[in-house]
Enzyme design. Structure first.
Site, mmCIF file in Angstrom:
data_model
loop_
_atom_site.group_PDB
_atom_site.id
_atom_site.type_symbol
_atom_site.label_atom_id
_atom_site.label_comp_id
_atom_site.label_asym_id
_atom_site.label_seq_id
_atom_site.Cartn_x
_atom_site.Cartn_y
_atom_site.Cartn_z
ATOM 1 N N ASP A 1 0.888 -1.162 0.000
ATOM 2 C CA ASP A 1 0.000 0.000 0.000
ATOM 3 C C ASP A 1 0.923 1.208 0.000
ATOM 4 O O ASP A 1 1.549 1.520 1.016
ATOM 5 C CB ASP A 1 -0.883 -0.031 1.255
ATOM 6 C CG ASP A 1 -1.836 1.154 1.339
ATOM 7 O OD1 ASP A 1 -1.657 2.131 0.588
ATOM 8 O OD2 ASP A 1 -2.763 1.089 2.177
ATOM 9 N N HIS B 1 -5.311 11.201 3.296
ATOM 10 C CA HIS B 1 -6.667 11.184 3.866
ATOM 11 C C HIS B 1 -7.136 12.625 3.747
ATOM 12 O O HIS B 1 -6.900 13.440 4.632
ATOM 13 C CB HIS B 1 -6.647 10.701 5.321
ATOM 14 C CG HIS B 1 -6.285 9.242 5.415
ATOM 15 N ND1 HIS B 1 -6.036 8.608 6.590
ATOM 16 C CD2 HIS B 1 -6.148 8.296 4.458
ATOM 17 C CE1 HIS B 1 -5.740 7.333 6.362
ATOM 18 N NE2 HIS B 1 -5.795 7.127 5.074
HETATM 19 N N1 GLY Z 1 -2.528 4.294 2.713
HETATM 20 C C1 GLY Z 1 -3.477 4.642 3.675
HETATM 21 C C2 GLY Z 1 -4.830 4.282 3.279
HETATM 22 O O1 GLY Z 1 -4.997 3.462 2.403
HETATM 23 O O2 GLY Z 1 -5.778 4.821 3.747
HETATM 24 MN MN MN Z 2 -3.643 3.001 0.916
HETATM 25 MN MN MN Z 3 -6.418 4.636 1.259
#
Ligand code: GLY
Ligand code: MN
Ligand code: MN
Length: 438
Positions: free
Chosen positions: A255, A356
């Site tokens: 990720d 975010h």
């Molecule tokens: N990489 C942080 C999320 O996916 O929210």
């Molecule tokens: Mn993410």
């Molecule tokens: Mn995310």
């Protein structure tokens, strides 16, 4: 682009003044700082990256005195250590602001800009910004003296973030352009990581192969610390890359996303280290992929943010029942949140300058409707704890997430990260095709 954004904000502020400060610098240890990144709101309005600066927008003032930047003065000695400073003289031309003054003059000049305004937009009480709060409170107090002379001064201090963040929520062409670049470079990084994968690599080595790719191609930095979890580490939601060595038979979950011109990509892919999903991995991967595609297709105007998650949960729970990992009625399992053992996070968040990103998720207490120009992630997953004795050992320790960045349009959603392989056959073909030799 920045002038147009300031204009849009000014129209919404009416007879108010706005004051936005640069992000504070933070110490890592002793005299060493953390990497500096400008406050997203200030950058959104100026494109200016230097610390110790502040912007006043005062639409009630005369033309030529409405957009004021306060910044550090030139200093030959400091510039040897910290690099070039734009300086007060060059700032108006370089940034298109009306005037510029040394940051040290902000306290004495602030009251003047408050005269004639009835409200001040300033974000009181933010962490690490206590000194700014003091400057503002003193400025308000000094301005108040002018009331005796019949001049308006702000009686209300309002948080500018709801106004500013509504602007940031709907991506303008400049934002979208940067997000497309971030998505493209992030894709190159993820593809490189898939191709580089082989048993025997450390998670951090895979991370390096990926981040190298987007840094050499023009990304300025990561959008957040990369998550590279192999084997059971894929089940740890906030894992970072560590020293674990990838093993034959593991899945690896990455990720990670880069940032281009202050805009983020946020992408997750999961793949088998040996290039072939086993039966359990394949079954769960296919289910997460189906849930993700259904949820992405759901991201259309008029649908609520919340309903993207609800649909995802429904598809995942139906699949988990079919596979025998959950038992019972789908509706009951959802109502009682039994599924949270395998899927414990939300499906989406706004994406933009911040990973975010800003913008409210609710309006008047109800989940807001999606609108063209919004960008959100769609990131379902299934995580079977290595210690989960309610399922057979063959399922334990499997962690899968698939995440893309989705722009809502008037019609079908646009997946900014669509070029990054996620179909089983495409992933299997790419994994290990150019293994990293060290
Ligand atoms: N990489 C942080 C999320 O996916 O929210
Ligand atoms: Mn993410
Ligand atoms: Mn995310």
């Amino acid at each position: 682009m920045y002038a147009e954004r300031r204009q849009r904000l000014s129209v919404r502020m009416r007879d108010a003044v706005a004051l936005v400060f640069a992000a504070p610098e933070t110490i890592r240890n002793n005299d060493v700082h953390h990497d500096y990144r400008q406050d997203s709101d200030l950058f959104f309005l100026t494109g200016f990256e230097e610390p110790e600066s502040a912007l006043i927008i005062a639409p009630h003032r005369d033309e030529g005195d409405r957009v004021i930047l306060f910044l550090r003065i030139r200093d030959a000695e400091r510039e040897i250590w910290d690099g070039h400073r734009l300086g007060v003289e060059a700032a108006p031309t370089a940034l298109g602001v009306d005037k510029a003054f040394p940051i040290d003059e902000l306290p004495e000049r602030l009251p003047g800009y408050l005269h004639g305004a009835t409200r001040l937009y300033y974000g009181l009480g933010r962490d690490g910004r206590e000194a700014h709060d003091q400057t503002v409170l003193r400025g308000l107090k000094a301005a108040r003296h002018m009331r005796k002379k019949g001049i308006d001064t702000p009686g209300d201090v309002l948080d500018p973030q709801p106004l500013l963040h509504e602007l940031r929520l709907i991506k303008d062409p400049g934002a979208l352009d940067a997000m497309r670049k971030a998505a493209a470079l992030t894709g190159m990084g993820h593809r490189r990581a898939m191709a580089a994968t082989r048993a025997g690599l450390r998670e951090t080595q895979l991370q390096a192969a990926m981040e190298y790719e987007w840094l050499v191609r023009g990304a300025q930095r990561n959008a957040y610390t990369s998550i590279v979890g192999s084997g059971p580490n894929a089940c740890v939601l906030h894992y970072r890359a560590g020293s674990r060595v990838l093993e034959d038979g593991d899945l690896v979950l990455i990720d990670a996303g880069c940032e281009v011109d202050y805009h983020a990509a946020d992408v997750t892919r999961t793949w088998p280290v040996n290039g072939k999903f086993n039966d359990q991995q394949r079954a769960l991967y296919a289910l997460v992929l189906e849930a993700q595609k259904r949820a992405i297709d759901h991201c259309r105007p008029g649908r609520t943010f919340e309903s993207v998650h609800d649909l995802t949960v429904k598809v995942l729970v139906e699949g988990l029942v079919e596979l025998g990992l959950l038992e019972g009625e789908v509706d009951t399992l959802i109502e009682q949140e039994t599924f949270k053992r395998f899927y414990m996070h939300r499906t989406s968040h706004w994406l933009g300058m911040d990973v975010h990103d800003v913008g409210s998720y609710y309006l008047r207490g109800t989940s807001r409707s999606l609108e063209p120009g919004m960008v959100l992630t769609v990131e379902p997953g299934i995580y079977v704890s290595p210690d989960d004795e309610t399922v057979g050992p063959e399922w334990r320790g499997i962690g899968i997430r698939i995440e893309d960045d989705v722009r809502v349009t008037a019609d079908a959603p646009e997946v900014l990260t669509a070029e990054i392989p996620k179909e089983i056959a495409d992933v299997e073909a790419l994994v290990g095709s150019a293994p990293l030799e060290i």
